[in-house]
Motif scaffolding. Structure first.
Motif, PDB file in Angstrom:
ATOM      1  N   GLU A  10     -42.939  -8.658   0.643  1.00 50.46           N
ATOM      2  CA  GLU A  10     -42.290  -9.873   1.151  1.00 50.46           C
ATOM      3  C   GLU A  10     -42.329 -11.013   0.141  1.00 50.46           C
ATOM      4  O   GLU A  10     -41.324 -11.680  -0.091  1.00 50.46           O
ATOM      5  CB  GLU A  10     -42.952 -10.305   2.453  1.00 50.46           C
ATOM      6  N   SER A  11     -43.475 -11.234  -0.468  1.00 46.37           N
ATOM      7  CA  SER A  11     -43.563 -12.332  -1.438  1.00 46.37           C
ATOM      8  C   SER A  11     -42.760 -12.018  -2.697  1.00 46.37           C
ATOM      9  O   SER A  11     -42.153 -12.909  -3.280  1.00 46.37           O
ATOM     10  CB  SER A  11     -45.021 -12.628  -1.795  1.00 46.37           C
ATOM     11  N   GLY A  12     -42.730 -10.754  -3.079  1.00 48.22           N
ATOM     12  CA  GLY A  12     -41.918 -10.362  -4.238  1.00 48.22           C
ATOM     13  C   GLY A  12     -40.441 -10.596  -4.001  1.00 48.22           C
ATOM     14  O   GLY A  12     -39.722 -11.080  -4.886  1.00 48.22           O
ATOM     15  N   GLN A  13     -39.978 -10.289  -2.797  1.00 53.77           N
ATOM     16  CA  GLN A  13     -38.583 -10.541  -2.456  1.00 53.77           C
ATOM     17  C   GLN A  13     -38.273 -12.036  -2.499  1.00 53.77           C
ATOM     18  O   GLN A  13     -37.237 -12.437  -3.045  1.00 53.77           O
ATOM     19  CB  GLN A  13     -38.266 -10.005  -1.065  1.00 53.77           C
ATOM     20  N   GLU A  14     -39.141 -12.839  -1.930  1.00 56.74           N
ATOM     21  CA  GLU A  14     -38.925 -14.286  -1.928  1.00 56.74           C
ATOM     22  C   GLU A  14     -38.858 -14.847  -3.345  1.00 56.74           C
ATOM     23  O   GLU A  14     -37.987 -15.652  -3.667  1.00 56.74           O
ATOM     24  CB  GLU A  14     -40.035 -14.995  -1.140  1.00 56.74           C
ATOM     25  N   ILE A  15     -39.782 -14.414  -4.188  1.00 58.64           N
ATOM     26  CA  ILE A  15     -39.797 -14.890  -5.576  1.00 58.64           C
ATOM     27  C   ILE A  15     -38.514 -14.498  -6.292  1.00 58.64           C
ATOM     28  O   ILE A  15     -37.906 -15.299  -7.004  1.00 58.64           O
ATOM     29  CB  ILE A  15     -41.038 -14.359  -6.323  1.00 58.64           C
ATOM     30  N   CYS A  16     -38.072 -13.253  -6.090  1.00 57.85           N
ATOM     31  CA  CYS A  16     -36.847 -12.791  -6.743  1.00 57.85           C
ATOM     32  C   CYS A  16     -35.622 -13.555  -6.242  1.00 57.85           C
ATOM     33  O   CYS A  16     -34.731 -13.879  -7.025  1.00 57.85           O
ATOM     34  CB  CYS A  16     -36.660 -11.293  -6.536  1.00 57.85           C
ATOM     35  N   PHE A  17     -35.558 -13.850  -4.949  1.00 61.58           N
ATOM     36  CA  PHE A  17     -34.432 -14.617  -4.423  1.00 61.58           C
ATOM     37  C   PHE A  17     -34.432 -16.037  -4.968  1.00 61.58           C
ATOM     38  O   PHE A  17     -33.383 -16.577  -5.312  1.00 61.58           O
ATOM     39  CB  PHE A  17     -34.443 -14.634  -2.897  1.00 61.58           C
ATOM     40  N   ILE A  18     -35.601 -16.645  -5.058  1.00 59.99           N
ATOM     41  CA  ILE A  18     -35.699 -18.003  -5.606  1.00 59.99           C
ATOM     42  C   ILE A  18     -35.276 -18.026  -7.068  1.00 59.99           C
ATOM     43  O   ILE A  18     -34.561 -18.923  -7.505  1.00 59.99           O
ATOM     44  CB  ILE A  18     -37.138 -18.547  -5.433  1.00 59.99           C
ATOM     45  N   LEU A  19     -35.701 -17.016  -7.838  1.00 56.97           N
ATOM     46  CA  LEU A  19     -35.380 -16.954  -9.265  1.00 56.97           C
ATOM     47  C   LEU A  19     -34.018 -16.330  -9.532  1.00 56.97           C
ATOM     48  O   LEU A  19     -33.631 -16.157 -10.685  1.00 56.97           O
ATOM     49  CB  LEU A  19     -36.472 -16.175 -10.005  1.00 56.97           C
ATOM     50  N   LYS A  20     -33.310 -15.939  -8.464  1.00 55.22           N
ATOM     51  CA  LYS A  20     -31.984 -15.321  -8.571  1.00 55.22           C
ATOM     52  C   LYS A  20     -32.015 -14.025  -9.389  1.00 55.22           C
ATOM     53  O   LYS A  20     -31.151 -13.774 -10.222  1.00 55.22           O
ATOM     54  CB  LYS A  20     -30.974 -16.304  -9.123  1.00 55.22           C
ATOM     55  N   VAL A  21     -33.024 -13.218  -9.136  1.00 55.80           N
ATOM     56  CA  VAL A  21     -33.154 -11.913  -9.783  1.00 55.80           C
ATOM     57  C   VAL A  21     -32.309 -10.921  -8.982  1.00 55.80           C
ATOM     58  O   VAL A  21     -32.314 -10.963  -7.750  1.00 55.80           O
ATOM     59  CB  VAL A  21     -34.638 -11.470  -9.799  1.00 55.80           C
ATOM     60  N   PRO A  22     -31.564 -10.037  -9.639  1.00 56.52           N
ATOM     61  CA  PRO A  22     -30.722  -9.075  -8.914  1.00 56.52           C
ATOM     62  C   PRO A  22     -31.531  -8.198  -7.954  1.00 56.52           C
ATOM     63  O   PRO A  22     -32.701  -7.901  -8.190  1.00 56.52           O
ATOM     64  CB  PRO A  22     -30.115  -8.213 -10.031  1.00 56.52           C
ATOM     65  N   GLU A  23     -30.881  -7.777  -6.867  1.00 54.32           N
ATOM     66  CA  GLU A  23     -31.542  -6.947  -5.867  1.00 54.32           C
ATOM     67  C   GLU A  23     -32.024  -5.630  -6.443  1.00 54.32           C
ATOM     68  O   GLU A  23     -33.019  -5.081  -5.987  1.00 54.32           O
ATOM     69  CB  GLU A  23     -30.603  -6.690  -4.694  1.00 54.32           C
ATOM     70  N   SER A  24     -31.325  -5.108  -7.447  1.00 51.15           N
ATOM     71  CA  SER A  24     -31.748  -3.831  -8.043  1.00 51.15           C
ATOM     72  C   SER A  24     -33.120  -3.959  -8.698  1.00 51.15           C
ATOM     73  O   SER A  24     -33.911  -3.016  -8.688  1.00 51.15           O
ATOM     74  CB  SER A  24     -30.722  -3.333  -9.055  1.00 51.15           C
ATOM     75  N   VAL A  25     -33.423  -5.134  -9.239  1.00 49.22           N
ATOM     76  CA  VAL A  25     -34.745  -5.353  -9.830  1.00 49.22           C
ATOM     77  C   VAL A  25     -35.802  -5.341  -8.735  1.00 49.22           C
ATOM     78  O   VAL A  25     -36.881  -4.768  -8.900  1.00 49.22           O
ATOM     79  CB  VAL A  25     -34.786  -6.676 -10.622  1.00 49.22           C
ATOM     80  N   ILE A  26     -35.484  -5.954  -7.601  1.00 48.23           N
ATOM     81  CA  ILE A  26     -36.410  -5.942  -6.470  1.00 48.23           C
ATOM     82  C   ILE A  26     -36.675  -4.502  -6.044  1.00 48.23           C
ATOM     83  O   ILE A  26     -37.820  -4.095  -5.843  1.00 48.23           O
ATOM     84  CB  ILE A  26     -35.848  -6.751  -5.289  1.00 48.23           C
ATOM     85  N   ALA A  27     -35.624  -3.729  -5.921  1.00 46.76           N
ATOM     86  CA  ALA A  27     -35.767  -2.340  -5.453  1.00 46.76           C
ATOM     87  C   ALA A  27     -36.578  -1.494  -6.423  1.00 46.76           C
ATOM     88  O   ALA A  27     -37.465  -0.746  -6.009  1.00 46.76           O
ATOM     89  CB  ALA A  27     -34.395  -1.724  -5.241  1.00 46.76           C
ATOM     90  N   VAL A  28     -36.295  -1.624  -7.693  1.00 49.37           N
ATOM     91  CA  VAL A  28     -36.941  -0.753  -8.677  1.00 49.37           C
ATOM     92  C   VAL A  28     -38.395  -1.136  -8.925  1.00 49.37           C
ATOM     93  O   VAL A  28     -39.247  -0.277  -9.087  1.00 49.37           O
ATOM     94  CB  VAL A  28     -36.152  -0.762 -10.009  1.00 49.37           C
ATOM     95  N   THR A  29     -38.711  -2.399  -8.913  1.00 52.99           N
ATOM     96  CA  THR A  29     -40.071  -2.813  -9.266  1.00 52.99           C
ATOM     97  C   THR A  29     -40.894  -3.247  -8.064  1.00 52.99           C
ATOM     98  O   THR A  29     -41.874  -2.603  -7.707  1.00 52.99           O
ATOM     99  CB  THR A  29     -40.036  -3.943 -10.313  1.00 52.99           C
ATOM    100  N   GLY A  30     -40.500  -4.306  -7.411  1.00 51.28           N
ATOM    101  CA  GLY A  30     -41.311  -4.870  -6.333  1.00 51.28           C
ATOM    102  C   GLY A  30     -41.495  -3.951  -5.148  1.00 51.28           C
ATOM    103  O   GLY A  30     -42.612  -3.727  -4.688  1.00 51.28           O
ATOM    104  N   ILE A  31     -40.413  -3.416  -4.641  1.00 50.91           N
ATOM    105  CA  ILE A  31     -40.497  -2.545  -3.475  1.00 50.91           C
ATOM    106  C   ILE A  31     -41.232  -1.260  -3.836  1.00 50.91           C
ATOM    107  O   ILE A  31     -42.070  -0.771  -3.070  1.00 50.91           O
ATOM    108  CB  ILE A  31     -39.093  -2.228  -2.917  1.00 50.91           C
ATOM    109  N   ALA A  32     -40.945  -0.716  -5.001  1.00 46.10           N
ATOM    110  CA  ALA A  32     -41.632   0.509  -5.429  1.00 46.10           C
ATOM    111  C   ALA A  32     -43.136   0.272  -5.552  1.00 46.10           C
ATOM    112  O   ALA A  32     -43.941   1.103  -5.132  1.00 46.10           O
ATOM    113  CB  ALA A  32     -41.059   1.002  -6.752  1.00 46.10           C
ATOM    114  N   LEU A  33     -43.505  -0.859  -6.092  1.00 37.88           N
ATOM    115  CA  LEU A  33     -44.930  -1.174  -6.212  1.00 37.88           C
ATOM    116  C   LEU A  33     -45.573  -1.340  -4.842  1.00 37.88           C
ATOM    117  O   LEU A  33     -46.657  -0.812  -4.579  1.00 37.88           O
ATOM    118  CB  LEU A  33     -45.122  -2.446  -7.047  1.00 37.88           C
ATOM    119  N   GLY A  34     -44.892  -2.043  -3.967  1.00 39.11           N
ATOM    120  CA  GLY A  34     -45.429  -2.265  -2.629  1.00 39.11           C
ATOM    121  C   GLY A  34     -45.605  -0.978  -1.839  1.00 39.11           C
ATOM    122  O   GLY A  34     -46.584  -0.808  -1.113  1.00 39.11           O
ATOM    123  N   THR A  35     -44.686  -0.060  -1.974  1.00 38.53           N
ATOM    124  CA  THR A  35     -44.813   1.203  -1.247  1.00 38.53           C
ATOM    125  C   THR A  35     -45.780   2.156  -1.927  1.00 38.53           C
ATOM    126  O   THR A  35     -46.259   3.096  -1.301  1.00 38.53           O
ATOM    127  CB  THR A  35     -43.444   1.892  -1.086  1.00 38.53           C
TER     128      THR A  35
END
Length: 133
Positions: A10-35
């Motif tokens: 959740e915090s990784g998603q928020e940070i990426c949205f604030i910094l305007k990081v593409p969703e693919s970066v969220i999926a590949v790094t943040g979500i993968a790390l969290g799971t």
């Protein structure tokens, strides 16, 4: 572990949205790390308690489950649009990492040193540089 994984995602998603990081970066790094955090905690606990075979079983089992069950169940439930770069680059890279890991497990049956992880990390970092660099 579960709560910390949820918090990280959740915090990784928020940070990426604030910094305007593409969703693919969220999926590949943040979500993968969290799971992966629960599996990492299990792996470290099994090594600390002297049962490295649990680590190997966990990693191989997680790969098989993720590739066959999660992708299969997702595809069977709804028609998922798959971007072309996923089929051309992401999927082959994932399969390459899995293949290298399987080879390392077979070659290093008795002792899987931390140096054996270097090829896996090198492939992953090359993947990140190519995709997001």
């Amino acid at each position: 572990v579960i709560k910390s994984s949820d918090w990280l995602v959740e915090s990784g998603q928020e940070i990426c949205f604030i910094l305007k990081v593409p969703e693919s970066v969220i999926a590949v790094t943040g979500i993968a790390l969290g799971t992966s955090l629960p599996e990492l905690a299990t792996a470290l606990t099994s090594i600390r308690k002297g049962h490295p075979e649990i680590l190997i079983g966990n990693i191989v089992g997680a790969n098989i489950l993720n590739i066959l069950f999660v992708v299969g169940a997702s595809a069977a439930s709804i028609a998922l649009p798959v971007p072309p770069e996923v089929l051309r680059f992401h999927l082959p890279t994932m399969l390459l990492i899995l293949l290298v890991f399987q080879i390392l497990v077979v070659v290093n049956r008795q002792y899987f040193s931390r140096w054996s992880g270097l090829p896996l990390l090198a492939i992953y970092f090359a993947f990140l540089v190519i995709v997001f660099g």
